[in-house]
Design a protein around this motif. Sequence first.
Motif, PDB file in Angstrom:
ATOM      1  N   ILE A   8       0.849  -1.185   0.000  1.00 50.30           N
ATOM      2  CA  ILE A   8       0.000   0.000   0.000  1.00 50.30           C
ATOM      3  C   ILE A   8       0.883   1.234   0.000  1.00 50.30           C
ATOM      4  N   GLY A   9       0.528   2.196  -0.825  1.00 49.00           N
ATOM      5  CA  GLY A   9       1.242   3.460  -0.871  1.00 49.00           C
ATOM      6  C   GLY A   9       0.251   4.601  -0.957  1.00 49.00           C
ATOM      7  N   SER A  10       0.702   5.785  -0.630  1.00 49.33           N
ATOM      8  CA  SER A  10      -0.167   6.954  -0.731  1.00 49.33           C
ATOM      9  C   SER A  10       0.568   8.059  -1.475  1.00 49.33           C
ATOM     10  N   VAL A  11      -0.196   8.849  -2.193  1.00 48.43           N
ATOM     11  CA  VAL A  11       0.372   9.955  -2.957  1.00 48.43           C
ATOM     12  C   VAL A  11      -0.375  11.236  -2.610  1.00 48.43           C
ATOM     13  N   GLU A  12       0.327  12.342  -2.788  1.00 40.80           N
ATOM     14  CA  GLU A  12      -0.257  13.642  -2.472  1.00 40.80           C
ATOM     15  C   GLU A  12      -1.376  14.005  -3.445  1.00 40.80           C
ATOM     16  N   ARG A  13      -1.161  13.705  -4.714  1.00 40.77           N
ATOM     17  CA  ARG A  13      -2.161  13.945  -5.759  1.00 40.77           C
ATOM     18  C   ARG A  13      -2.096  12.787  -6.745  1.00 40.77           C
ATOM     19  N   THR A  14      -3.189  12.575  -7.477  1.00 42.89           N
ATOM     20  CA  THR A  14      -3.213  11.469  -8.430  1.00 42.89           C
ATOM     21  C   THR A  14      -2.734  11.915  -9.807  1.00 42.89           C
ATOM     22  N   SER A  15      -1.574  12.508  -9.852  1.00 39.66           N
ATOM     23  CA  SER A  15      -0.967  12.855 -11.135  1.00 39.66           C
ATOM     24  C   SER A  15       0.315  12.046 -11.276  1.00 39.66           C
ATOM     25  N   GLY A  16       0.799  11.953 -12.493  1.00 44.28           N
ATOM     26  CA  GLY A  16       1.982  11.152 -12.759  1.00 44.28           C
ATOM     27  C   GLY A  16       3.204  11.580 -11.980  1.00 44.28           C
TER      28      GLY A  16
END
Length: 136
Positions: A10-18
Motif C-alpha cells: 500500500i502506498g499513498s500519494v499527495e495527488r493522483t498525477s503522474g
Amino acid sequence: MDEITQFQLIGSVERTSGNFLLPVLEALLEAFPFVVRGFHSDNGSEYINKRLAGLLGKLHIREFTKSRARRINDNARVESKNGSVLPKHLGYAHIPSRFASKVNIFTQQVLSPYLNFHRPCFFPIEVTDNKRRIRK
C-alpha cells in the motif's frame, strides 16, 4: 496486489498525477518479493501514459491491462481489499494531502509488512456433532 498469493503493498500519494504517482509506484513494484510480470490499472489517465509505459519497460513488466470504462467490477478484488483494509487501519476520514508522505512511510514500513506477514488468517475448524453433521 498479487492475484495468486494476495500479497499486497500500500502506498499513498499527495495527488493522483503522474509526477506524484510514478515514484511511489516504482518503489512499490520494486518492493515485491517476487518478479512482477503484469500490471493492471483502472482507466485513469494517471495510469495510462508514456511515462508509466517507460517505467514498466524499465522494470521488465511485459503485460499491461486496464479496466474497461464504467465497469465497476473489473477491479473488484482490489476494491474489496481496499474497503476492508484501509478504513480499518487508516480510518474513514479524508486524509489531507500534506500528510501523504507520512502515511506512505507508515504504510510501507508498518502496514504492508503486517498485512503480508503478521495478520492472522483464520480457518474454520470442523466439528462433528452427535448426528454426524459437520459444523464450522
